[in-house]
Design a protein around this motif. Structure first.
Motif, mmCIF file in Angstrom:
data_model
loop_
_atom_site.group_PDB
_atom_site.id
_atom_site.type_symbol
_atom_site.label_atom_id
_atom_site.label_comp_id
_atom_site.label_asym_id
_atom_site.label_seq_id
_atom_site.Cartn_x
_atom_site.Cartn_y
_atom_site.Cartn_z
ATOM 1 N N UNK A 88 76.347 55.880 14.402
ATOM 2 C CA UNK A 88 76.979 56.480 13.230
ATOM 3 C C UNK A 88 78.323 55.853 12.917
ATOM 4 N N UNK A 89 79.136 55.612 13.942
ATOM 5 C CA UNK A 89 80.479 55.097 13.684
ATOM 6 C C UNK A 89 80.423 53.635 13.277
ATOM 7 N N UNK A 90 79.421 52.895 13.739
ATOM 8 C CA UNK A 90 79.239 51.512 13.281
ATOM 9 C C UNK A 90 78.894 51.481 11.795
ATOM 10 N N UNK A 91 77.989 52.357 11.379
ATOM 11 C CA UNK A 91 77.616 52.420 9.964
ATOM 12 C C UNK A 91 78.793 52.859 9.106
ATOM 13 N N UNK A 92 79.597 53.801 9.607
ATOM 14 C CA UNK A 92 80.804 54.221 8.886
ATOM 15 C C UNK A 92 81.669 53.009 8.562
ATOM 16 N N UNK A 141 62.075 55.037 21.004
ATOM 17 C CA UNK A 141 61.751 56.171 20.133
ATOM 18 C C UNK A 141 62.980 56.982 19.755
ATOM 19 N N UNK A 142 64.024 56.936 20.590
ATOM 20 C CA UNK A 142 65.230 57.699 20.291
ATOM 21 C C UNK A 142 65.919 57.188 19.027
ATOM 22 N N UNK A 143 65.726 55.921 18.707
ATOM 23 C CA UNK A 143 66.337 55.362 17.501
ATOM 24 C C UNK A 143 65.873 56.108 16.251
ATOM 25 N N UNK A 189 70.194 52.804 3.021
ATOM 26 C CA UNK A 189 71.182 53.101 4.063
ATOM 27 C C UNK A 189 70.483 53.538 5.350
ATOM 28 N N UNK A 190 69.419 54.328 5.218
ATOM 29 C CA UNK A 190 68.680 54.770 6.392
ATOM 30 C C UNK A 190 68.079 53.575 7.134
ATOM 31 N N UNK A 195 68.159 49.911 11.908
ATOM 32 C CA UNK A 195 68.415 48.581 12.465
ATOM 33 C C UNK A 195 69.531 48.639 13.502
ATOM 34 N N UNK A 196 70.629 49.319 13.172
ATOM 35 C CA UNK A 196 71.752 49.430 14.111
ATOM 36 C C UNK A 196 71.321 50.193 15.363
ATOM 37 N N UNK A 197 70.557 51.264 15.189
ATOM 38 C CA UNK A 197 70.087 52.047 16.339
ATOM 39 C C UNK A 197 69.224 51.199 17.260
#
Length: 219
Positions: A88-92, A141-143, A189-190, A195-197
């Protein structure tokens, strides 16, 4: 988290708390200047994904720094929750620096608060995540599970906007873009979130594999 990284967690938590306090103060002050109330300023403050994600990160860091063993502390220090916070903070930081920074020019203490929540905290938290968070149990799967947070925020924004006509970000402004375009923006955005996850899980699992032989050698 191992003991040596608690000072890092404490420093980052204090810095993040200071940045959030500044943001809240400015939110209340600007709302009052426009004829609103303190409560309205707090409500405005809580409308931004940046703020909610920084609150999550500060909560994680505070729990790690204090070694909290209560239910909330145990939840916040789970590797999966700490990695979701990293996502989340990376996407922010990414969305702000790519899409939003050019839309305004803060100065003074407002600039300080802006840099803390959008630049300093993402970097500090990633350093903490890399050094202190055990990652061997992270699963692919947690991503997808972690997407419940941004998806929930999207619903929250739509409900708030439907109630008072205010949207926190231009790409989510239903009044200007319409629901279809906002939905398409949200899907884009999702995709970035996913991708980041996945990248964080991949990095975490790689780090865990590299550390395992070193631990075995020491043992």
């Amino acid at each position: 988290m191992t003991q040596p990284y608690r000072p890092l967690a404490l420093f980052a938590a204090l810095l993040g708390g200071f940045g959030l306090a500044l943001q809240l103060w400015f939110s209340i002050r600007m709302t009052e200047a426009n004829g609103g109330t303190v409560l309205a300023g707090v409500w405005l403050f809580l409308g931004f994904y940046t703020i909610l994600s920084n609150l999550l990160v500060v909560g994680v860091l505070s729990a790690a720094a204090t070694g909290s063993r209560g239910p909330l502390g145990i939840f916040l220090t789970r590797p999966s929750v700490q990695t979701a916070a990293a996502m989340s903070i990376v996407i922010v930081s990414a969305i702000y620096n790519v899409m939003l920074r050019q839309l305004w020019s803060p100065s003074g203490w407002l600039l300080v608060a802006d840099v803390i929540v959008h630049d300093a905290m993402p970097l500090l938290y990633l350093v903490y995540w890399w050094l202190a968070v055990p990652k061997g149990a992270l699963r692919w799967s947690q991503a997808l599970v972690w997407q419940s947070y941004p998806a929930g925020y999207f619903l929250y924004v739509l409900l708030r906007g439907a109630a008072n006509g205010w949207y926190p970000y231009p790409f989510l402004d239903v009044r200007a873009l319409g629901y279809l375009q906002v939905l398409l923006d949200a899907i884009g955005v999702l995709a970035a979130f996913i991708v980041v996850a996945l990248l964080l899980v991949a990095l975490g699992r790689w780090q865990a594999r590299r550390r395992a032989p070193a631990v075995a050698d020491i043992a």
